[in-house]
Scaffold this motif. Sequence first.
Motif, short mmCIF file in Angstrom:
data_model
loop_
_atom_site.label_atom_id
_atom_site.label_comp_id
_atom_site.label_asym_id
_atom_site.label_seq_id
_atom_site.Cartn_x
_atom_site.Cartn_y
_atom_site.Cartn_z
N ASN A 278 -58.37 71.81 -2.32
CA ASN A 278 -59.32 71.13 -1.60
C ASN A 278 -60.64 72.17 -1.61
OD1 ASN A 278 -57.92 68.75 -0.66
ND2 ASN A 278 -56.95 69.85 1.13
N ASN B 93 -59.91 74.63 1.24
CA ASN B 93 -58.51 75.10 1.72
C ASN B 93 -57.77 74.74 0.47
OD1 ASN B 93 -56.83 72.65 2.69
ND2 ASN B 93 -58.99 72.02 3.31
N GLU C 85 -53.78 72.87 0.89
CA GLU C 85 -52.97 72.14 1.83
C GLU C 85 -51.81 71.82 1.26
OE1 GLU C 85 -53.53 67.55 3.69
OE2 GLU C 85 -55.24 68.62 2.67
N GLN D 36 -52.63 73.66 6.33
CA GLN D 36 -53.72 73.94 5.46
C GLN D 36 -54.08 75.37 5.65
OE1 GLN D 36 -56.56 71.23 7.23
NE2 GLN D 36 -56.23 69.46 5.74
N GLY E 51 -54.87 71.66 10.13
CA GLY E 51 -53.80 70.65 9.48
C GLY E 51 -52.64 70.54 10.60
N GLN F 199 -57.52 73.82 14.25
CA GLN F 199 -58.34 74.34 13.34
C GLN F 199 -59.02 75.78 13.78
OE1 GLN F 199 -60.02 70.68 12.43
NE2 GLN F 199 -59.26 70.45 10.25
N GLY G 73 -49.43 68.97 4.80
CA GLY G 73 -50.63 68.92 5.74
C GLY G 73 -50.87 70.21 6.27
N TRP H 98 -48.85 72.47 -3.76
CA TRP H 98 -50.24 72.57 -2.66
C TRP H 98 -51.36 71.84 -3.52
CZ3 TRP H 98 -50.34 75.48 1.43
CH2 TRP H 98 -49.36 76.49 1.86
#
Length: 393
Positions: free
Chosen positions: A294, A297, A299, A386, A322, A360, A384, A291
């Motif tokens: 970020n 989040n 990701e 998230q 994502g 999202q 990807g 992972w």
Amino acid sequence: MNRDNISALLTGIAVVSLIAGFAIYFNSPELNKSSSAQKSAGDFLSSVSVDSTTGKISKTQYTVDKSQFRKAPEFVGISGYINTNPIKLVDLKGKVVLVDFWTYSCINCIRTLPYLVDWNAKYADKGLVIVGVHTPEFEFEKNIDNVKAGVKKFGIKYPVLQDNDKGTWDAYANQYWPRKYLIDSEGFIRYDHIGEGGYAETEKIIQTLLAERAVQQGIRGFNFNATSITNSSGIQNVDFSKVNSPELYFGYQFARAPLGSPQGFVQGQVVNYSIPSSDLQANVVYLQGLWKNNPDNLELAGNSGRIVLVYSAKSVNLVAGGTGNATVSEDGIKPGSQRDSNSTGGSDLNENGLFKIDGQRLYNIADHADYGNHYIIIDARGKGFQAYTFTFG
């Protein structure tokens, strides 16, 4: 404990520790977006009232001492407008204005929206203007196309202002999602409410301020035609005394507690996370797989990963975005298996416990008939994916 078999997990939870931890959280309202605490701008003073049976205005002497109320700040720093042309608060002078600070992925905000939509339908032609000030919490909420999709989904017809830089948020010295300010026809803040709840009280004050406006403007024959207070039937209300899990963030800039996985947060890095083999703590996020950390989040950087959580609530939501999809299982019940009669599954899951990322937004991934202790496993697939936050109801 084998990380792939958590059937005995709940037996390892120390109830005393859970209660102590929950008490700390719920006694700290600044940590809880769903706080139902009310902050009034002083006592509500008006001899104008609305008869609850006939809807007619009655008054003995029109006197309101407004020295204790502050003027509502102007809308500033707005980057976009939905359902309206650019507007200022000064343009609405003579109207009763309800300013609602919200964000489209916040479950506490979402649960208030049916009331706002109903009030707009009932009172817009009587002098009420609702203005939603959409102040993002996450970066993806700054995308006005995402907000427009949310406005359409929730049936919002009133103006929505995009407050990406928190200009209006700061002008009102706000700190909460959601928060509602009621502004009278002369521009004074007469009432504000933090969080969910208080709907009947808020609506009564809407009616009173509209009645007061009618008297000020000499409007004859003004009444509400015995309009009743909005019925909450069919609208999800939450007993927060029974929700013992706080909002849990995945991004290192937002996190209020460490991860349960021993690797912890590592800013900007891809980490190979593992789930301990011992009993897992409640209200702590555990991860398995690669992972990326970020700011707001986590990701998925590999092809597959796992999220595990022990919680105490009635429903669970995951704000996600994502790409990819995920399969959800709870309390040792495999996806697609016959669920306990207490569980209906999440509204965003299909019959096999799968949900696909289609934007999202907030995804409802678990729902039960009653409040209680559970553990949930999310098996995510696709680089990807998230995860932003868990919220509960």
